[in-house]
Write an enzyme that holds these catalytic residues in place. Structure first.
Site, PDB file in Angstrom:
ATOM      1  N   TYR A  83       0.829  -1.198   0.000  1.00  0.00           N
ATOM      2  CA  TYR A  83       0.000   0.000   0.000  1.00  0.00           C
ATOM      3  C   TYR A  83       0.870   1.258   0.000  1.00  0.00           C
ATOM      4  O   TYR A  83       0.687   2.156  -0.822  1.00  0.00           O
ATOM      5  CB  TYR A  83      -0.945   0.004   1.206  1.00  0.00           C
ATOM      6  N   THR A 118     -14.374   6.558   6.730  1.00  0.00           N
ATOM      7  CA  THR A 118     -14.970   5.908   5.566  1.00  0.00           C
ATOM      8  C   THR A 118     -15.112   4.419   5.847  1.00  0.00           C
ATOM      9  O   THR A 118     -14.473   3.886   6.756  1.00  0.00           O
ATOM     10  CB  THR A 118     -14.070   6.073   4.324  1.00  0.00           C
TER      11      THR A 118
END
Length: 179
Positions: A83, A118
């Site tokens: 990532y 989120t």
């Protein structure tokens, strides 16, 4: 891209926003896990940029492209090698695309969100409120960001108010990077 141009006749603004995380230390990560994260996060960005830039160059009127990075575009944490690598690469790709297209009136910038409330963040939470408190503590403002705060940064970079901004990385991180 074709459907967008058919429907609207042109492409003036684009947002590249993709990200998956696969948390495991490097020595435990499989090659397939590594590739999957880079395919979505970095290769997906490349494909978007390629076709968006081609369309904007055909129009000869330019446009604005915004890439969604992360605070992990600048730093890293344990277990997120793929990532972090993909989001660091996003910044480099943003800068190259901006440089290559500046004289074509195509602006390319990136946003670096901190931890934003989120589903992606909260779905990774194994321990609920304890996890949330930990994430909040990572920011100087001691809270998570809100999606609308990122949307406002996007609207600024996409607008003519940012007409002299290209190749920029805008942290919207509640002070994460200053701690």
């Amino acid at each position: 891209m074709n459907e967008t141009v058919i429907h609207f006749g042109r492409l003036d603004v684009a947002l590249n926003n993709a990200g998956i995380v696969d948390a495991s230390p490097i020595h435990e990560k499989t090659i397939d896990e590594w590739r999957k994260v880079l395919d979505v996060n970095l290769n997906g960005l490349f494909y978007g940029l390629k076709y968006q830039i081609n369309q904007m160059r055909k129009q000869e009127s330019g446009g604005s492209i915004v890439n969604m990075g992360s605070i992990m575009s600048q730093v890293s944490e344990f277990g997120i090698a793929a990532y972090a690598s993909s989001k660091h690469g996003l910044v480099g790709l943003t800068k190259v695309a901006a440089l290559e297209n500046a004289t074509n009136n195509i602006r390319v910038n990136a946003i670096g969100p901190g931890y934003i409330e989120t589903p992606l963040l909260m779905d990774n939470s194994a321990s609920g409120e304890k996890y949330r408190s930990y994430m909040e503590s990572k920011h100087a403002m001691k809270r998570l960001g809100k999606p609308e705060e990122i949307a406002k940064a996007f609207l600024f970079l996409a607008s003519e108010d940012a007409s002299f901004c290209t190749g920029a990385y805008l942290p919207v991180d509640g002070g994460y990077l200053i701690q």
